[in-house]
Design a protein around this motif. Structure first.
Motif, PDB file in Angstrom:
ATOM      1  N   ASP A  63      -1.962   6.347  11.181  1.00  0.00           N
ATOM      2  CA  ASP A  63      -1.727   5.134  10.400  1.00  0.00           C
ATOM      3  C   ASP A  63      -0.343   4.613  10.768  1.00  0.00           C
ATOM      4  O   ASP A  63       0.648   4.857  10.076  1.00  0.00           O
ATOM      5  CB  ASP A  63      -1.832   5.444   8.899  1.00  0.00           C
ATOM      6  N   TYR A  64      -0.296   3.856  11.865  1.00  0.00           N
ATOM      7  CA  TYR A  64       0.996   3.457  12.406  1.00  0.00           C
ATOM      8  C   TYR A  64       1.684   2.403  11.537  1.00  0.00           C
ATOM      9  O   TYR A  64       2.924   2.364  11.479  1.00  0.00           O
ATOM     10  CB  TYR A  64       0.819   2.928  13.827  1.00  0.00           C
ATOM     11  N   ALA A  65       0.928   1.567  10.890  1.00  0.00           N
ATOM     12  CA  ALA A  65       1.548   0.571  10.016  1.00  0.00           C
ATOM     13  C   ALA A  65       2.282   1.237   8.855  1.00  0.00           C
ATOM     14  O   ALA A  65       3.428   0.896   8.540  1.00  0.00           O
ATOM     15  CB  ALA A  65       0.482  -0.398   9.493  1.00  0.00           C
ATOM     16  N   ALA A  66       1.633   2.209   8.209  1.00  0.00           N
ATOM     17  CA  ALA A  66       2.291   2.930   7.114  1.00  0.00           C
ATOM     18  C   ALA A  66       3.481   3.730   7.611  1.00  0.00           C
ATOM     19  O   ALA A  66       4.523   3.803   6.941  1.00  0.00           O
ATOM     20  CB  ALA A  66       1.285   3.853   6.421  1.00  0.00           C
ATOM     21  N   ALA A  67       3.348   4.336   8.794  1.00  0.00           N
ATOM     22  CA  ALA A  67       4.470   5.083   9.360  1.00  0.00           C
ATOM     23  C   ALA A  67       5.657   4.168   9.623  1.00  0.00           C
ATOM     24  O   ALA A  67       6.814   4.541   9.375  1.00  0.00           O
ATOM     25  CB  ALA A  67       4.037   5.774  10.649  1.00  0.00           C
TER      26      ALA A  67
ATOM     27  N   GLU B 111       6.711  10.573  -3.929  1.00  0.00           N
ATOM     28  CA  GLU B 111       7.092  11.985  -3.952  1.00  0.00           C
ATOM     29  C   GLU B 111       8.030  12.323  -2.792  1.00  0.00           C
ATOM     30  O   GLU B 111       9.014  13.056  -2.964  1.00  0.00           O
ATOM     31  CB  GLU B 111       5.841  12.850  -3.880  1.00  0.00           C
ATOM     32  N   ALA B 112       7.749  11.778  -1.607  1.00  0.00           N
ATOM     33  CA  ALA B 112       8.608  12.033  -0.452  1.00  0.00           C
ATOM     34  C   ALA B 112       9.991  11.424  -0.645  1.00  0.00           C
ATOM     35  O   ALA B 112      11.008  12.035  -0.280  1.00  0.00           O
ATOM     36  CB  ALA B 112       7.958  11.477   0.811  1.00  0.00           C
ATOM     37  N   LEU B 113      10.039  10.233  -1.232  1.00  0.00           N
ATOM     38  CA  LEU B 113      11.336   9.603  -1.490  1.00  0.00           C
ATOM     39  C   LEU B 113      12.152  10.422  -2.477  1.00  0.00           C
ATOM     40  O   LEU B 113      13.356  10.657  -2.268  1.00  0.00           O
ATOM     41  CB  LEU B 113      11.118   8.180  -2.015  1.00  0.00           C
ATOM     42  N   GLY B 114      11.507  10.884  -3.571  1.00  0.00           N
ATOM     43  CA  GLY B 114      12.233  11.704  -4.533  1.00  0.00           C
ATOM     44  C   GLY B 114      12.689  13.021  -3.942  1.00  0.00           C
ATOM     45  O   GLY B 114      13.820  13.468  -4.185  1.00  0.00           O
TER      46      GLY B 114
ATOM     47  N   SER C 185       0.816  -1.207   0.000  1.00  0.00           N
ATOM     48  CA  SER C 185       0.000   0.000   0.000  1.00  0.00           C
ATOM     49  C   SER C 185       0.853   1.262   0.000  1.00  0.00           C
ATOM     50  O   SER C 185       0.561   2.231  -0.717  1.00  0.00           O
ATOM     51  CB  SER C 185      -0.935  -0.017   1.214  1.00  0.00           C
ATOM     52  N   VAL C 186       1.918   1.261   0.801  1.00  0.00           N
ATOM     53  CA  VAL C 186       2.778   2.444   0.882  1.00  0.00           C
ATOM     54  C   VAL C 186       3.542   2.638  -0.419  1.00  0.00           C
ATOM     55  O   VAL C 186       3.646   3.761  -0.939  1.00  0.00           O
ATOM     56  CB  VAL C 186       3.742   2.314   2.078  1.00  0.00           C
ATOM     57  N   PHE C 187       4.078   1.575  -0.986  1.00  0.00           N
ATOM     58  CA  PHE C 187       4.871   1.705  -2.204  1.00  0.00           C
ATOM     59  C   PHE C 187       4.026   2.149  -3.396  1.00  0.00           C
ATOM     60  O   PHE C 187       4.544   2.771  -4.323  1.00  0.00           O
ATOM     61  CB  PHE C 187       5.563   0.380  -2.529  1.00  0.00           C
ATOM     62  N   ARG C 188       2.739   1.834  -3.361  1.00  0.00           N
ATOM     63  CA  ARG C 188       1.869   2.265  -4.456  1.00  0.00           C
ATOM     64  C   ARG C 188       1.411   3.715  -4.317  1.00  0.00           C
ATOM     65  O   ARG C 188       0.962   4.310  -5.298  1.00  0.00           O
ATOM     66  CB  ARG C 188       0.626   1.363  -4.533  1.00  0.00           C
TER      67      ARG C 188
END
Length: 323
Positions: A292-296, A105-108, A96-99
């Motif tokens: 959203d602690y899992a995504a964090a 955008e944050a990674l770039g 979910s996070v990678f999609r």
């Protein structure tokens, strides 16, 4: 008649007052040894020497403290990323996070800000270190010592200083409005990625200058004198003599700055750049704002993996550079 020779003198054993036999003329014997020991062996100590504690036992307390304070919370973050509270598969949170567009955008943004800040720190740090090391001016030693003190400053302090100068109500905009009579000044770049980049270059440049000044102090000045006597201009001396000698220090300082820029949170937060989202800011948003602690945790694991890999590169480069 022939005389009979007298018998040769012999050493006969005699009994001492204690009743033991001794041999006349023999060397005095030492204290009696333990039973079964050869004659004349020294007596064993009644108390044995204390046994040495194995070295691995001394390492247990710090390892246990490190595991409790750091490794256990880190393991909880990794576990949470694979087992979200709302259920689902182990890799659902990662998928979910990678999609998501926000993660990409944050990674770039994180990568280009870190790379741009590192390049700027390398150029500016090299120039300033050259001036401090090779251009005589009053107070050069004081400036070099101030760099060591500057390394202990928190990052948000530099950001606040830039806000006082270039902020919306800062000195630069106030001076502009006083002179021109306009309603507002032209300086609004601090809330953009360029403001974050300026703040990071300002703060992290001394981390490049410190190893460079150490490398310049070990440079053989005879090489510079020979090159100058042969008619080489300063630019050629820097390119052919100084720069090759300072490459290991540049690599070590640049690697350290790159790792620190990837994890920088305070500068981005205090500049108020709302459109600038880096990986640390995304972790903050997912955990605190969205719950959203899992995504964090997924974003945090990715950030940790990148940081550890770059830190390993930094250790290899600094070891080769002797830093």
């Amino acid at each position: 008649m022939a005389e009979v020779p007298a018998p040769a003198a012999t050493t006969l054993p005699h009994r001492s007052r204690t009743g033991r036999q001794s041999v006349r003329g023999s060397a005095p014997s030492g204290p009696p040894g333990p039973p079964g020991a050869p004659a004349g062996a020294p007596a064993a100590h009644s108390a044995r020497a204390p046994r040495a504690v194995p070295g691995w036992l001394w390492s247990l307390p710090p390892v246990a403290a490190l595991a409790l304070v750091f490794l256990y919370p880190l393991a909880l973050v990794v576990q949470q990323s694979f087992s979200p509270e709302n259920g689902g598969g182990a890799f659902d949170a990662y998928a979910s996070v990678f999609r998501s567009h926000s993660f990409r955008e944050a990674l770039g943004t994180t990568v280009w800000l870190a790379a741009g800040a590192t390049a700027g720190c390398l150029v500016l740090g090299f120039v300033l270190a050259l001036i401090i090391a090779f251009v005589p001016f009053p107070g050069a030693k004081a400036v070099a010592k101030f760099i060591d003190v500057f390394l202990s400053f928190p990052s948000f302090l530099i950001t606040l200083a830039l806000l006082f100068i270039y902020g919306t109500v800062g000195m630069a905009n106030g001076l502009w409005t006083d002179v021109s009579g306009s309603a507002e000044g032209p300086f609004h770049f601090l809330t953009t990625p360029w403001g974050v980049l300026l703040a990071e270059i300002t703060y992290f440049t001394p981390f490049v200058m410190r190893p460079l000044l150490a490398a310049f102090s070990q440079l053989d000045t005879a090489q510079l004198e020979v090159a100058s006597s042969l008619g080489a201009k300063p630019a050629r001396i820097i390119r052919r003599v100084i720069l090759p000698e300072s490459l290991p220090a540049l690599a070590a300082g640049g690697s350290l700055v790159l790792v620190m820029c990837l994890n920088e949170f305070g500068i981005v937060l205090f500049t108020g750049a709302k459109d600038v989202t880096t990986l640390p800011m995304l972790v903050y948003g997912k955990a605190i704002l969205e719950s959203d602690y899992a995504a964090a945790c997924v974003v945090a694991v990715v950030n940790i993996a990148i940081s550890v890999g770059l830190f390993g590169l930094y250790r290899v480069v600094s070891k080769r550079a002797g830093a």
